[in-house]
Design an enzyme around this catalytic site. Sequence first.
Site, mmCIF file in Angstrom:
data_model
loop_
_atom_site.group_PDB
_atom_site.id
_atom_site.type_symbol
_atom_site.label_atom_id
_atom_site.label_comp_id
_atom_site.label_asym_id
_atom_site.label_seq_id
_atom_site.Cartn_x
_atom_site.Cartn_y
_atom_site.Cartn_z
ATOM 1 N N GLY A 44 36.242 -32.970 22.202
ATOM 2 C CA GLY A 44 36.969 -33.518 23.156
ATOM 3 C C GLY A 44 36.282 -34.371 24.361
ATOM 4 O O GLY A 44 35.073 -34.195 23.994
ATOM 5 N N GLN A 49 32.587 -38.503 31.389
ATOM 6 C CA GLN A 49 31.152 -38.251 30.102
ATOM 7 C C GLN A 49 30.569 -39.352 29.705
ATOM 8 O O GLN A 49 29.080 -39.255 29.992
ATOM 9 C CB GLN A 49 31.762 -36.857 29.399
ATOM 10 C CG GLN A 49 32.167 -36.078 29.557
ATOM 11 C CD GLN A 49 32.445 -35.147 28.596
ATOM 12 O OE1 GLN A 49 34.026 -35.312 28.415
ATOM 13 N NE2 GLN A 49 31.893 -33.864 28.642
ATOM 14 N N CYS A 86 31.245 -26.816 26.710
ATOM 15 C CA CYS A 86 31.668 -28.581 26.812
ATOM 16 C C CYS A 86 30.202 -29.381 26.404
ATOM 17 O O CYS A 86 28.974 -29.035 26.896
ATOM 18 C CB CYS A 86 30.915 -28.868 28.620
ATOM 19 S SG CYS A 86 31.966 -30.449 29.496
ATOM 20 N N LEU A 87 30.305 -30.854 26.572
ATOM 21 C CA LEU A 87 28.966 -31.363 25.936
ATOM 22 C C LEU A 87 28.242 -31.721 27.222
ATOM 23 O O LEU A 87 26.936 -32.105 26.660
ATOM 24 C CB LEU A 87 30.152 -32.232 24.989
ATOM 25 C CG LEU A 87 30.702 -32.657 23.933
ATOM 26 C CD1 LEU A 87 31.406 -34.308 23.622
ATOM 27 C CD2 LEU A 87 29.951 -31.951 22.931
ATOM 28 N N HIS A 128 40.635 -28.940 29.916
ATOM 29 C CA HIS A 128 39.336 -29.078 30.213
ATOM 30 C C HIS A 128 38.795 -30.142 30.123
ATOM 31 O O HIS A 128 38.259 -30.813 31.648
ATOM 32 C CB HIS A 128 39.340 -28.917 28.854
ATOM 33 C CG HIS A 128 37.584 -28.756 29.080
ATOM 34 N ND1 HIS A 128 36.494 -27.773 28.563
ATOM 35 C CD2 HIS A 128 36.305 -29.843 28.872
ATOM 36 C CE1 HIS A 128 35.576 -27.950 29.126
ATOM 37 N NE2 HIS A 128 35.070 -29.458 28.803
ATOM 38 N N GLU A 129 40.396 -31.057 29.066
ATOM 39 C CA GLU A 129 39.565 -33.008 29.644
ATOM 40 C C GLU A 129 40.385 -33.844 30.619
ATOM 41 O O GLU A 129 40.046 -34.689 31.909
ATOM 42 C CB GLU A 129 40.309 -33.729 28.617
ATOM 43 C CG GLU A 129 39.253 -33.390 27.067
ATOM 44 C CD GLU A 129 38.064 -33.677 26.606
ATOM 45 O OE1 GLU A 129 37.861 -34.319 27.611
ATOM 46 O OE2 GLU A 129 37.297 -32.481 26.749
ATOM 47 N N HIS A 132 37.713 -32.373 33.575
ATOM 48 C CA HIS A 132 36.842 -33.605 33.175
ATOM 49 C C HIS A 132 37.111 -35.285 34.267
ATOM 50 O O HIS A 132 36.860 -36.012 35.478
ATOM 51 C CB HIS A 132 35.809 -34.025 32.512
ATOM 52 C CG HIS A 132 35.838 -33.740 31.881
ATOM 53 N ND1 HIS A 132 34.401 -33.184 32.192
ATOM 54 C CD2 HIS A 132 35.097 -32.382 30.539
ATOM 55 C CE1 HIS A 132 33.557 -32.743 31.714
ATOM 56 N NE2 HIS A 132 34.099 -31.849 30.669
HETATM 57 ZN ZN ZN Z 1 33.058 -31.151 28.917
#
Ligand code: ZN
Length: 162
Positions: A44, A49, A86-87, A128-129, A132
Amino acid sequence: MQPIRTYGDPVLKTNATDVTEIDGKIAKLVSDMIETMREAPGVGLAAPQVGVEKRIFVYDIGEGPRTVLNPKLTEFDGEWVYEEGCLSVPGLYWDIVRPNKVHLEGIDMDGNPLSIEGSELLGRVLQHEVDHLDGILLLERLDESQRKQAKKALRKRALKLD
Ligand code: ZN
């Protein structure tokens, strides 16, 4: 492909705003986000991000990429522990408890209403998204002892990078 913003970047703490017009710019952003998520690789990616404060995220849990605009989580059910990463906080993972099943409403790229039921991995990705888009990183979902360890790990990493 866009560079992914990481922990410490203020854009990750902002509250993203709704998309009001699905124009060519949004279409280009979404295709960039899908490519960036694929290259990372991740399941995701949310617009903040890649530095854009808009309520957009993309995800792919193995069934092809999907796009959600202006999402809202409307129902939560159960509890599930999952090792979440998380990226934007690369290389670190924690067992995090969140509701197992959620209901999400939003709109798709054609402006049509979307209604998604997600449990386990999908439920986790959706939560999670949306976090963000509300300026919340997974670090804020850790318990106290996990948070202490996380801070230590992030400090160590900052020293190494500088
Ligand atoms: Zn993330």
